[in-house]
Motif scaffolding. Sequence first.
Motif, PDB file in Angstrom:
ATOM      1  N   THR A  60     -50.007   0.803 -33.983  1.00  0.00           N
ATOM      2  CA  THR A  60     -48.873   0.960 -33.081  1.00  0.00           C
ATOM      3  C   THR A  60     -48.997   2.308 -32.369  1.00  0.00           C
ATOM      4  OG1 THR A  60     -47.496   2.058 -34.731  1.00  0.00           O
ATOM      5  CG2 THR A  60     -47.363  -0.366 -34.622  1.00  0.00           C
ATOM      6  N   GLN A  61     -48.255   2.447 -31.283  1.00  0.00           N
ATOM      7  CA  GLN A  61     -48.226   3.745 -30.606  1.00  0.00           C
ATOM      8  C   GLN A  61     -47.698   4.813 -31.557  1.00  0.00           C
ATOM      9  OE1 GLN A  61     -45.906   3.196 -27.040  1.00  0.00           O
ATOM     10  NE2 GLN A  61     -47.603   2.269 -25.932  1.00  0.00           N
ATOM     11  N   GLU A  62     -46.732   4.438 -32.370  1.00  0.00           N
ATOM     12  CA  GLU A  62     -46.136   5.392 -33.312  1.00  0.00           C
ATOM     13  C   GLU A  62     -47.157   5.860 -34.342  1.00  0.00           C
ATOM     14  OE1 GLU A  62     -44.766   2.443 -32.442  1.00  0.00           O
ATOM     15  OE2 GLU A  62     -43.043   3.154 -31.281  1.00  0.00           O
ATOM     16  N   HIS A  63     -47.941   4.917 -34.876  1.00  0.00           N
ATOM     17  CA  HIS A  63     -48.925   5.284 -35.885  1.00  0.00           C
ATOM     18  C   HIS A  63     -50.020   6.162 -35.288  1.00  0.00           C
ATOM     19  CE1 HIS A  63     -52.220   4.163 -38.900  1.00  0.00           C
ATOM     20  NE2 HIS A  63     -51.425   5.045 -39.484  1.00  0.00           N
ATOM     21  N   LEU A  64     -50.510   5.794 -34.112  1.00  0.00           N
ATOM     22  CA  LEU A  64     -51.524   6.603 -33.443  1.00  0.00           C
ATOM     23  C   LEU A  64     -50.985   8.000 -33.148  1.00  0.00           C
ATOM     24  CD1 LEU A  64     -54.246   7.019 -32.060  1.00  0.00           C
ATOM     25  CD2 LEU A  64     -53.238   6.022 -29.993  1.00  0.00           C
ATOM     26  N   ALA A  65     -49.761   8.049 -32.625  1.00  0.00           N
ATOM     27  CA  ALA A  65     -49.154   9.347 -32.293  1.00  0.00           C
ATOM     28  C   ALA A  65     -49.044  10.233 -33.531  1.00  0.00           C
ATOM     29  CB  ALA A  65     -47.778   9.128 -31.670  1.00  0.00           C
ATOM     30  N   GLU A  66     -48.649   9.644 -34.640  1.00  0.00           N
ATOM     31  CA  GLU A  66     -48.545  10.407 -35.881  1.00  0.00           C
ATOM     32  C   GLU A  66     -49.917  10.903 -36.330  1.00  0.00           C
ATOM     33  OE1 GLU A  66     -47.505   9.433 -40.474  1.00  0.00           O
ATOM     34  OE2 GLU A  66     -46.099   8.678 -38.966  1.00  0.00           O
ATOM     35  N   ASP A  67     -50.925  10.058 -36.208  1.00  0.00           N
ATOM     36  CA  ASP A  67     -52.284  10.433 -36.616  1.00  0.00           C
ATOM     37  C   ASP A  67     -52.832  11.607 -35.818  1.00  0.00           C
ATOM     38  OD1 ASP A  67     -52.386   8.447 -38.530  1.00  0.00           O
ATOM     39  OD2 ASP A  67     -53.664   7.105 -37.352  1.00  0.00           O
ATOM     40  N   GLY A  92     -50.906  13.766 -33.771  1.00  0.00           N
ATOM     41  CA  GLY A  92     -49.971  14.857 -33.538  1.00  0.00           C
ATOM     42  C   GLY A  92     -49.357  14.879 -32.150  1.00  0.00           C
ATOM     43  N   LEU A  93     -49.222  13.700 -31.538  1.00  0.00           N
ATOM     44  CA  LEU A  93     -48.577  13.592 -30.235  1.00  0.00           C
ATOM     45  C   LEU A  93     -47.362  12.694 -30.362  1.00  0.00           C
ATOM     46  CD1 LEU A  93     -51.792  13.033 -28.088  1.00  0.00           C
ATOM     47  CD2 LEU A  93     -50.487  15.153 -28.302  1.00  0.00           C
ATOM     48  N   SER A  94     -46.535  12.639 -29.334  1.00  0.00           N
ATOM     49  CA  SER A  94     -45.355  11.778 -29.391  1.00  0.00           C
ATOM     50  C   SER A  94     -45.722  10.352 -28.985  1.00  0.00           C
ATOM     51  CB  SER A  94     -44.247  12.303 -28.481  1.00  0.00           C
ATOM     52  OG  SER A  94     -44.572  12.067 -27.131  1.00  0.00           O
ATOM     53  N   PRO A  95     -45.026   9.365 -29.547  1.00  0.00           N
ATOM     54  CA  PRO A  95     -45.256   7.979 -29.129  1.00  0.00           C
ATOM     55  C   PRO A  95     -44.989   7.780 -27.632  1.00  0.00           C
ATOM     56  CG  PRO A  95     -43.981   8.021 -31.145  1.00  0.00           C
ATOM     57  CD  PRO A  95     -44.085   9.437 -30.661  1.00  0.00           C
ATOM     58  N   ALA A  96     -44.009   8.491 -27.096  1.00  0.00           N
ATOM     59  CA  ALA A  96     -43.705   8.389 -25.666  1.00  0.00           C
ATOM     60  C   ALA A  96     -44.900   8.842 -24.822  1.00  0.00           C
ATOM     61  CB  ALA A  96     -42.472   9.206 -25.324  1.00  0.00           C
ATOM     62  N   TYR A  97     -45.550   9.907 -25.247  1.00  0.00           N
ATOM     63  CA  TYR A  97     -46.717  10.417 -24.525  1.00  0.00           C
ATOM     64  C   TYR A  97     -47.857   9.407 -24.563  1.00  0.00           C
ATOM     65  CZ  TYR A  97     -50.421  13.597 -23.041  1.00  0.00           C
ATOM     66  OH  TYR A  97     -51.458  14.177 -22.361  1.00  0.00           O
ATOM     67  N   ILE A  98     -48.091   8.795 -25.723  1.00  0.00           N
ATOM     68  CA  ILE A  98     -49.134   7.768 -25.853  1.00  0.00           C
ATOM     69  C   ILE A  98     -48.825   6.615 -24.888  1.00  0.00           C
ATOM     70  CG2 ILE A  98     -50.210   6.070 -27.391  1.00  0.00           C
ATOM     71  CD1 ILE A  98     -50.975   8.957 -28.109  1.00  0.00           C
ATOM     72  N   GLY A  99     -47.578   6.167 -24.854  1.00  0.00           N
ATOM     73  CA  GLY A  99     -47.182   5.087 -23.959  1.00  0.00           C
ATOM     74  C   GLY A  99     -47.375   5.443 -22.500  1.00  0.00           C
ATOM     75  N   GLN A 100     -47.042   6.665 -22.124  1.00  0.00           N
ATOM     76  CA  GLN A 100     -47.208   7.093 -20.742  1.00  0.00           C
ATOM     77  C   GLN A 100     -48.677   7.118 -20.348  1.00  0.00           C
ATOM     78  OE1 GLN A 100     -45.160  10.825 -21.012  1.00  0.00           O
ATOM     79  NE2 GLN A 100     -43.179   9.924 -20.470  1.00  0.00           N
ATOM     80  N   ILE A 101     -49.531   7.534 -21.251  1.00  0.00           N
ATOM     81  CA  ILE A 101     -50.973   7.525 -20.982  1.00  0.00           C
ATOM     82  C   ILE A 101     -51.446   6.090 -20.790  1.00  0.00           C
ATOM     83  CG2 ILE A 101     -53.252   7.937 -21.980  1.00  0.00           C
ATOM     84  CD1 ILE A 101     -51.992  10.400 -23.388  1.00  0.00           C
ATOM     85  N   GLU A 102     -51.043   5.205 -21.691  1.00  0.00           N
ATOM     86  CA  GLU A 102     -51.482   3.815 -21.628  1.00  0.00           C
ATOM     87  C   GLU A 102     -51.007   3.107 -20.354  1.00  0.00           C
ATOM     88  OE1 GLU A 102     -51.863   2.883 -26.406  1.00  0.00           O
ATOM     89  OE2 GLU A 102     -50.270   1.910 -25.267  1.00  0.00           O
ATOM     90  N   ARG A 103     -49.845   3.475 -19.862  1.00  0.00           N
ATOM     91  CA  ARG A 103     -49.317   2.855 -18.633  1.00  0.00           C
ATOM     92  C   ARG A 103     -49.810   3.550 -17.364  1.00  0.00           C
ATOM     93  NH1 ARG A 103     -44.919   3.107 -22.043  1.00  0.00           N
ATOM     94  NH2 ARG A 103     -44.048   4.881 -20.918  1.00  0.00           N
ATOM     95  N   GLY A 104     -50.566   4.619 -17.523  1.00  0.00           N
ATOM     96  CA  GLY A 104     -51.075   5.351 -16.368  1.00  0.00           C
ATOM     97  C   GLY A 104     -50.044   6.239 -15.714  1.00  0.00           C
ATOM     98  N   GLU A 105     -48.963   6.523 -16.423  1.00  0.00           N
ATOM     99  CA  GLU A 105     -47.902   7.381 -15.878  1.00  0.00           C
ATOM    100  C   GLU A 105     -48.224   8.864 -16.036  1.00  0.00           C
ATOM    101  OE1 GLU A 105     -44.403   6.106 -17.934  1.00  0.00           O
ATOM    102  OE2 GLU A 105     -44.429   4.141 -16.988  1.00  0.00           O
ATOM    103  N   ARG A 106     -49.111   9.175 -16.961  1.00  0.00           N
ATOM    104  CA  ARG A 106     -49.549  10.559 -17.171  1.00  0.00           C
ATOM    105  C   ARG A 106     -51.056  10.577 -17.185  1.00  0.00           C
ATOM    106  NH1 ARG A 106     -45.924  14.351 -20.806  1.00  0.00           N
ATOM    107  NH2 ARG A 106     -47.448  15.727 -19.918  1.00  0.00           N
TER     108      ARG A 106
END
Length: 65
Positions: free
Chosen positions: A20-27, A29-43
Amino acid sequence: MDYQAMGKRLKIERTNLNLTQEHLAEDVGLSPAYIGQIERGERNISLDKLVLIAPSLIKNKSLIF
């Protein structure tokens, strides 16, 4: 660099590993929101963040490029 394509590739690798985005983010040290923004091309992902994320997703790191 095509950041949207990079984000889509990261999402594919993450979902292939059943992370999940949450698990990756925890692994990494980033926020799940940041992971999602990267995946959607927003960041745009910086090289230092890519270096943090890639080892958690890709067994063969040459696949990312």
